[in-house]
Design an enzyme around this catalytic site. Structure first.
Site, mmCIF file in Angstrom:
data_model
loop_
_atom_site.group_PDB
_atom_site.id
_atom_site.type_symbol
_atom_site.label_atom_id
_atom_site.label_comp_id
_atom_site.label_asym_id
_atom_site.label_seq_id
_atom_site.Cartn_x
_atom_site.Cartn_y
_atom_site.Cartn_z
ATOM 1 N N PRO A 16 -2.933 10.858 5.469
ATOM 2 C CA PRO A 16 -4.194 11.500 4.836
ATOM 3 C C PRO A 16 -5.394 10.612 5.548
ATOM 4 O O PRO A 16 -4.922 9.382 6.142
ATOM 5 C CB PRO A 16 -4.375 11.144 3.134
ATOM 6 C CG PRO A 16 -3.460 9.909 3.650
ATOM 7 C CD PRO A 16 -2.048 9.873 4.461
ATOM 8 N N MET A 17 -6.365 11.193 5.986
ATOM 9 C CA MET A 17 -7.710 10.698 6.996
ATOM 10 C C MET A 17 -9.008 11.257 6.288
ATOM 11 O O MET A 17 -9.300 12.510 6.211
ATOM 12 C CB MET A 17 -7.383 11.392 8.209
ATOM 13 C CG MET A 17 -6.444 10.477 9.198
ATOM 14 S SD MET A 17 -5.609 11.380 10.578
ATOM 15 C CE MET A 17 -5.324 12.972 10.259
ATOM 16 N N MET A 18 -9.560 10.064 6.204
ATOM 17 C CA MET A 18 -10.784 10.715 5.179
ATOM 18 C C MET A 18 -11.892 10.627 6.170
ATOM 19 O O MET A 18 -11.921 11.142 7.855
ATOM 20 C CB MET A 18 -12.148 9.220 4.986
ATOM 21 C CG MET A 18 -11.068 8.309 3.887
ATOM 22 S SD MET A 18 -11.266 9.423 1.922
ATOM 23 C CE MET A 18 -13.676 9.477 2.131
ATOM 24 N N CYS A 99 -5.946 1.301 2.525
ATOM 25 C CA CYS A 99 -7.123 1.695 3.400
ATOM 26 C C CYS A 99 -7.769 -0.369 3.208
ATOM 27 O O CYS A 99 -8.168 -0.555 2.337
ATOM 28 C CB CYS A 99 -8.167 2.213 2.202
ATOM 29 S SG CYS A 99 -9.798 2.228 2.914
ATOM 30 N N LYS A 138 1.748 4.363 -1.096
ATOM 31 C CA LYS A 138 1.146 4.183 0.424
ATOM 32 C C LYS A 138 0.177 2.672 0.627
ATOM 33 O O LYS A 138 -0.145 2.303 0.179
ATOM 34 C CB LYS A 138 -0.055 5.070 1.245
ATOM 35 C CG LYS A 138 0.313 4.676 2.750
ATOM 36 C CD LYS A 138 -0.599 5.971 3.658
ATOM 37 C CE LYS A 138 -0.955 6.828 5.116
ATOM 38 N NZ LYS A 138 -1.423 5.035 6.031
ATOM 39 N N GLY A 211 0.816 4.558 14.613
ATOM 40 C CA GLY A 211 1.299 3.738 15.854
ATOM 41 C C GLY A 211 1.966 4.721 16.620
ATOM 42 O O GLY A 211 2.601 5.247 17.663
ATOM 43 N N ARG A 232 -4.538 9.943 13.289
ATOM 44 C CA ARG A 232 -4.596 10.690 14.798
ATOM 45 C C ARG A 232 -3.781 11.812 15.950
ATOM 46 O O ARG A 232 -4.501 11.675 15.960
ATOM 47 C CB ARG A 232 -4.965 9.176 15.330
ATOM 48 C CG ARG A 232 -6.451 8.799 14.164
ATOM 49 C CD ARG A 232 -6.900 7.329 14.753
ATOM 50 N NE ARG A 232 -5.540 5.643 14.566
ATOM 51 C CZ ARG A 232 -5.315 4.722 14.850
ATOM 52 N NH1 ARG A 232 -6.024 4.545 16.285
ATOM 53 N NH2 ARG A 232 -4.589 4.303 15.319
#
Length: 334
Positions: A16-18, A99, A138, A211, A232
């Protein structure tokens, strides 16, 4: 119907990525991999209780299997939000305890809750009592000056409360002194700590995050753990998702080429354009698709300049694709 976690359900997950893993991104990612488990951006329990639920939680059915990530620290409110999310037919409720942003800390949730395992356990227990989908957590390996055993204590509490699976970002979060961006890369990775946690709790699925870039690296970690979560790398180089089904699940890739993936995405784009969604809000998620190929820079530049213009349509995407020669696509697939 009760939804469960099976042996392969979390073998590969997209983090999940804002501002990144919105519904348009997830539809595109699903076209690239049938097996990847997808996650929403974090949505707070308070927002679900008081906001536009369709906007916050709505998704396209083709996104399954799909988890919603919740943020919060009030057990009753989280339980209510989990019920609402489950009614939207999500496959999993994931609680964000990772987060490190100041805004999240000010709301008393996210990574700062690593210091409050009993409260997190209460949150998990409250959600588990109300929903019939897996409830997962998470987290980080710790925050600030916490000792290594803090992760074991935290995991023990939430597992006892009923957590079905843990996703562990293998970095500490430094809540003071590092920005959220720096927290994604500056604290050193400690995969061994996550493997040790799996040895402590062999019957609980443990997923490694942080990573991970190359498929071979992921395959090596899957010798020790139940799954990997990639953030990412999957977003910035989405072509990696086209290799997941074959490399990690032994199944055929759903798309024969990157061009084919964009062609498959076009009906969705066309339908959303008809609803008034801007082209750029969808094509921003495909900018990295041709990374490393001739014409990739021209593809990105054309979309970046043309997709934002009023009335931009599929012709803009098709024109961008023309900057990448067919032979380059074929060579990349070999």
């Amino acid at each position: 119907m009760t939804k469960t976690i099976d042996e392969l359900s979390h073998r590969f997950c997209v983090a999940p990525m804002m501002d990144w893993t919105d519904r348009h991104c997830r539809v595109f990612h699903r076209l690239l991999s049938r097996r990847a488990r997808l996650y929403t951006e974090m949505v707070t329990a308070a927002a679900i209780m008081h906001g536009d639920r369709q906007r916050l939680l709505g998704f396209d059915a083709q996104e399954h299997p799909l988890a919603v990530q919740l943020g919060g620290s009030e057990p009753v409110m989280l339980a209510e939000a989990a019920v609402i999310a489950a009614d939207f037919d999500y496959d999993e409720i994931n609680l964000n305890i990772g987060c490190p942003s100041e805004r999240v800390q000010n709301g008393a949730f996210g990574a700062c809750l690593m210091r409050e395992p009993d409260l997190v356990a209460d949150c998990v227990a409250a959600m588990k009592a109300r929903v019939r989908v897996p409830v997962t957590v998470k987290c980080r390996i710790g925050v600030d000056e916490q000792e290594p055993e803090a992760l074991s204590i935290f995991a023990g509490r939430v597992i006892a409360a009923g957590a079905d699976l843990l996703i562990v970002h293998a970095r500490k979060a430094w809540l003071k002194g590092l920005s959220p961006r720096e927290n994604r890369s500056v604290p050193p990775l400690d995969y061994a700590r996550v493997r040790a946690l799996k040895n402590e709790y062999p019957n609980v699925p443990i997923v490694l995050n942080g990573g991970l870039i190359e498929i071979g690296q992921m395959q090596a970690e899957l010798e020790h753990l139940d799954g990997v979560m990639v953030g990412r790398a999957a977003y910035q180089d989405p072509a990696i998702l086209m290799t997941v089904d074959s490399a990690l699940f032994g199944e055929p890739a759903p798309m024969s080429s990157r061009h084919a993936a964009l062609e498959a995405f076009m009906p969705y784009i066309e339908a959303r354009l008809a609803e008034g969604v801007s082209l750029s809000s969808m094509t921003r998620h495909v900018l990295g698709l041709y990374n490393g190929l001739p014409g990739a820079r021209a593809f990105r530049r054309h979309l970046a300049t043309e997709a934002v213009k009023p009335g931009a349509g599929l012709d803009v995407l098709r024109a961008a694709m023309n900057f990448v020669p067919e032979h380059a696509i074929a060579e990349a697939a070999e």
